[in-house]
Enzyme design. Structure first.
Site, mmCIF file in Angstrom:
data_model
loop_
_atom_site.group_PDB
_atom_site.id
_atom_site.type_symbol
_atom_site.label_atom_id
_atom_site.label_comp_id
_atom_site.label_asym_id
_atom_site.label_seq_id
_atom_site.Cartn_x
_atom_site.Cartn_y
_atom_site.Cartn_z
ATOM 1 N N ASP A 16 -24.551 -96.254 9.549
ATOM 2 C CA ASP A 16 -25.497 -96.302 8.593
ATOM 3 C C ASP A 16 -25.212 -95.268 7.256
ATOM 4 O OD1 ASP A 16 -28.418 -96.712 7.451
ATOM 5 O OD2 ASP A 16 -28.694 -94.639 8.076
ATOM 6 N N ALA A 17 -24.782 -94.146 7.627
ATOM 7 C CA ALA A 17 -24.278 -93.229 6.460
ATOM 8 C C ALA A 17 -23.154 -93.727 5.765
ATOM 9 C CB ALA A 17 -23.973 -91.861 7.146
#
Length: 124
Positions: A16-17
């Protein structure tokens, strides 16, 4: 860290990051606006619905390797806990699997492959 040692949710957390940074970097490089406008544009790439759409489109083209597909399944099938109200369970799980692929690639230091995924998604 070896991605095999991580569960699917952990890979998705990292992915996600990784994805968010790729999107933000692209939008800033392209001069795509400021503040709220940047946030709105980023949602079109980082939302669960967008990520699920990207996964399905790339999957249909057999874009992912067998190893990446196995990682996707680990992320998709992991215990997700709660699901955001803004999306359905299957969309959320699909996006989690997509993020797991990115997290594993990051841990394997496969920046070029992450870039290939990003470049492909931008053409969808």
């Amino acid at each position: 860290m070896n991605p095999i040692e991580c569960n699917g949710r952990t890979l998705a957390f990292l992915g996600d990051a990784v994805w968010s940074l790729a999107v933000r970097n692209y939008l800033v490089e392209e001069g795509q606006g400021k503040g709220k406008a940047l946030q709105q544009l980023s949602i079109s790439y980082v939302s669960a619905k967008a990520q699920a759409k990207f996964y399905h489109a790339l999957h249909e083209e057999n874009f992912f390797t067998d190893e990446e597909e196995a990682t996707f399944k680990r992320g998709r099938n992991g215990n997700t806990g709660s699901v955001p109200h803004s999306t359905d369970v299957m969309t959320y799980r699909t996006s989690t699997g997509f993020e797991a692929i990115l997290g594993a690639l990051y841990l394997e230091n496969k920046q070029e492959r992450i870039r290939q995924i990003w470049d492909k998604v931008r053409t969808l």
